[in-house]
Design an enzyme around this catalytic site. Structure first.
Site, PDB file in Angstrom:
ATOM      1  N   LYS A  49      35.336  29.887  47.620  1.00  0.00           N
ATOM      2  CA  LYS A  49      35.486  29.097  46.381  1.00  0.00           C
ATOM      3  C   LYS A  49      35.288  27.612  46.686  1.00  0.00           C
ATOM      4  O   LYS A  49      34.663  26.887  45.911  1.00  0.00           O
ATOM      5  CB  LYS A  49      36.872  29.329  45.767  1.00  0.00           C
ATOM      6  CG  LYS A  49      37.049  30.726  45.187  1.00  0.00           C
ATOM      7  CD  LYS A  49      38.488  30.980  44.752  1.00  0.00           C
ATOM      8  CE  LYS A  49      38.689  32.434  44.346  1.00  0.00           C
ATOM      9  NZ  LYS A  49      40.003  32.754  43.833  1.00  0.00           N
ATOM     10  N   GLN A  93      46.156  31.069  45.065  1.00  0.00           N
ATOM     11  CA  GLN A  93      45.537  32.346  45.434  1.00  0.00           C
ATOM     12  C   GLN A  93      46.569  33.468  45.491  1.00  0.00           C
ATOM     13  O   GLN A  93      47.656  33.309  46.055  1.00  0.00           O
ATOM     14  CB  GLN A  93      44.821  32.196  46.792  1.00  0.00           C
ATOM     15  CG  GLN A  93      44.024  33.406  47.233  1.00  0.00           C
ATOM     16  CD  GLN A  93      42.800  33.701  46.362  1.00  0.00           C
ATOM     17  OE1 GLN A  93      42.350  32.866  45.589  1.00  0.00           O
ATOM     18  NE2 GLN A  93      42.262  34.901  46.483  1.00  0.00           N
ATOM     19  N   ASP A 116      42.150  29.063  36.541  1.00  0.00           N
ATOM     20  CA  ASP A 116      42.088  30.431  37.058  1.00  0.00           C
ATOM     21  C   ASP A 116      42.606  31.433  36.018  1.00  0.00           C
ATOM     22  O   ASP A 116      42.540  32.643  36.223  1.00  0.00           O
ATOM     23  CB  ASP A 116      42.938  30.484  38.334  1.00  0.00           C
ATOM     24  CG  ASP A 116      42.566  31.614  39.258  1.00  0.00           C
ATOM     25  OD1 ASP A 116      41.401  32.039  39.238  1.00  0.00           O
ATOM     26  OD2 ASP A 116      43.452  32.075  39.998  1.00  0.00           O
TER      27      ASP A 116
HETATM   28  N1  LIG Z   1      44.463  33.348  42.017  1.00  0.00           N
HETATM   29  C1  LIG Z   1      43.587  34.360  42.197  1.00  0.00           C
HETATM   30  N2  LIG Z   1      43.755  35.208  43.195  1.00  0.00           N
HETATM   31  C2  LIG Z   1      42.884  36.223  43.362  1.00  0.00           C
HETATM   32  C3  LIG Z   1      41.778  36.384  42.486  1.00  0.00           C
HETATM   33  C4  LIG Z   1      41.626  35.469  41.433  1.00  0.00           C
HETATM   34  O1  LIG Z   1      40.687  35.562  40.603  1.00  0.00           O
HETATM   35  N3  LIG Z   1      42.558  34.467  41.316  1.00  0.00           N
HETATM   36  N4  LIG Z   1      40.871  37.411  42.690  1.00  0.00           N
HETATM   37  C5  LIG Z   1      40.926  38.223  43.868  1.00  0.00           C
HETATM   38  C6  LIG Z   1      39.836  38.088  44.861  1.00  0.00           C
HETATM   39  N5  LIG Z   1      38.784  37.089  44.682  1.00  0.00           N
HETATM   40  C7  LIG Z   1      39.095  35.828  44.336  1.00  0.00           C
HETATM   41  O2  LIG Z   1      40.066  35.237  44.662  1.00  0.00           O
HETATM   42  C8  LIG Z   1      37.447  37.389  45.034  1.00  0.00           C
HETATM   43  C9  LIG Z   1      37.132  38.502  45.771  1.00  0.00           C
HETATM   44  C10 LIG Z   1      35.819  38.739  46.183  1.00  0.00           C
HETATM   45  C11 LIG Z   1      34.822  37.849  45.853  1.00  0.00           C
HETATM   46  C12 LIG Z   1      33.421  38.026  46.308  1.00  0.00           C
HETATM   47  O3  LIG Z   1      32.559  37.257  45.912  1.00  0.00           O
HETATM   48  N6  LIG Z   1      33.134  39.009  47.161  1.00  0.00           N
HETATM   49  C13 LIG Z   1      31.814  39.176  47.683  1.00  0.00           C
HETATM   50  C14 LIG Z   1      31.891  39.738  49.061  1.00  0.00           C
HETATM   51  C15 LIG Z   1      32.573  38.818  50.000  1.00  0.00           C
HETATM   52  C16 LIG Z   1      32.177  38.997  51.420  1.00  0.00           C
HETATM   53  O4  LIG Z   1      31.042  38.714  51.752  1.00  0.00           O
HETATM   54  O5  LIG Z   1      33.019  39.406  52.184  1.00  0.00           O
HETATM   55  C17 LIG Z   1      31.028  40.107  46.737  1.00  0.00           C
HETATM   56  O6  LIG Z   1      31.635  40.908  46.031  1.00  0.00           O
HETATM   57  O7  LIG Z   1      29.813  39.997  46.784  1.00  0.00           O
HETATM   58  C18 LIG Z   1      35.122  36.751  45.090  1.00  0.00           C
HETATM   59  C19 LIG Z   1      36.433  36.519  44.697  1.00  0.00           C
HETATM   60  C20 LIG Z   1      42.198  38.129  44.669  1.00  0.00           C
HETATM   61  N7  LIG Z   1      43.039  37.075  44.383  1.00  0.00           N
END
Ligand SMILES: Nc1nc2c(c(=O)[nH]1)N[C@@H](CN(C=O)c1ccc(C(=O)N[C@@H](CCC(=O)O)C(=O)O)cc1)CN2
Length: 277
Positions: A49, A93, A116
């Site tokens: 992020k 987070q 968020d």
């Molecule tokens: N306060 C928050 N906490 C969490 C959130 C949130 O939206 N707000 N969401 C989840 C996880 N998350 C963001 O935080 C998240 C997870 C995965 C990805 C992502 O882009 N994944 C990639 C792969 C990543 C890699 O290469 O390892 C994909 O899917 O292509 C983005 C955001 C938990 N907590």
């Protein structure tokens, strides 16, 4: 042929829109990012992020707190960021260590800085069709569905999962899109049967490969909002691919759009132009 619903073109479109909008703001947007403890995935996602923020010209202010921090210390930091005029958005987070009260901490974030979309007030506003930020993954899913011209109106959408930042706000936002929504959770009986009636299935359950191809109605659309360790989604991709007409991959589906939505909300907050979804 099953269509693959990639997230990167959706994220790029959002970023392009933002770059244009940013020209009209005479300040650099700033987002405060908070991680409590040393959860490896949390550090990875928040780093992603922050890197995406920097690329867009948003300044991240990082707070990495010790896992033994007290509730009072966490609240004190959130209060400080709430009253800091320079800070446009605050990201706490999830998850935070179990001795802390996450709901109280989320709800301490000032509504206009809740980029968020995690506060109870944002959730209530969204449910009532009011102008607050929708939680980023639900917002990403709706953006992705619209980008690929998938109709939601009158469709039966089955959401698997009812977490406060994903399943619940998503179900609520989909109702606002005129979908007929069924939310399944750990106490739902006959999940397979319910999923089998869905035009669109959205997996947000947090269990790797939970949704099986044999549950899916021929030609349905499958959206995988899972982010399990090792980049495993909540959908058994191989078996679902054979049954559905379109599917999001993991990685490369909902994830990149989730990050783009956070950037969008931050820029909109900076421009004091909070916009629904
Ligand atoms: N306060 C928050 N906490 C969490 C959130 C949130 O939206 N707000 N969401 C989840 C996880 N998350 C963001 O935080 C998240 C997870 C995965 C990805 C992502 O882009 N994944 C990639 C792969 C990543 C890699 O290469 O390892 C994909 O899917 O292509 C983005 C955001 C938990 N907590």
């Amino acid at each position: 042929m099953t269509k693959l619903l990639y997230g990167n073109p959706v994220a790029s479109e959002i970023q392009l829109r933002l770059l244009n909008y940013m020209k009209s703001i005479n300040k650099q947007p700033k987002i405060a990012t908070i991680i409590v403890g040393d959860d490896v995935s949390s550090h990875k996602y928040v780093n992603m992020k922050e890197m995406a923020s920097v690329k867009m010209g948003i300044e991240p202010l990082s707070f990495r707190l010790d896992k033994h921090i007290t509730q009072d210390e966490l609240i004190e930091l959130i209060d400080k960021l709430n009253s800091d005029y320079e800070v446009d958005g605050i990201l706490l987070q999830h998850p935070i260590p179990g001795h802390l009260n996450e709901r109280e901490a989320f709800d301490r974030i000032l509504l206009e800085k809740d980029v968020d979309g995690v506060t109870s007030t944002s959730f209530g506003d969204i449910a009532m069709g009011k102008n607050s930020f929708l939680s980023c993954t639900p917002a990403a899913i709706i953006e992705l569905i619209k980008y690929y011209d998938i109709e939601m109106k009158s469709k039966h959408i089955v959401v698997i999962g009812r977490s406060s930042i994903l399943g619940k706000p998503l179900s609520s936002a989909l109702i606002n899109e005129d979908a007929t929504v069924t939310t399944c959770h750990s106490y739902t009986r006959n999940v397979e049967e319910i999923v089998g009636q869905a035009d669109i299935v959205i997996a947000a359950v947090g269990k790797p490969k939970f949704v099986k191809g044999k549950w899916i109605k021929e030609g349905a659309i499958v959206i995988d909002a899972g982010y399990n360790p090792g980049n495993a989604g909540d959908v058994d991709y191989g078996s679902c691919l054979e049954k559905c007409s379109a599917i999001t991959p993991v990685p490369g589906g909902v994830g990149p759009v989730t990050i783009a939505k956070l950037l969008e909300h931050t820029v909109l907050a900076a421009g004091k132009k909070a916009k629904y979804i």
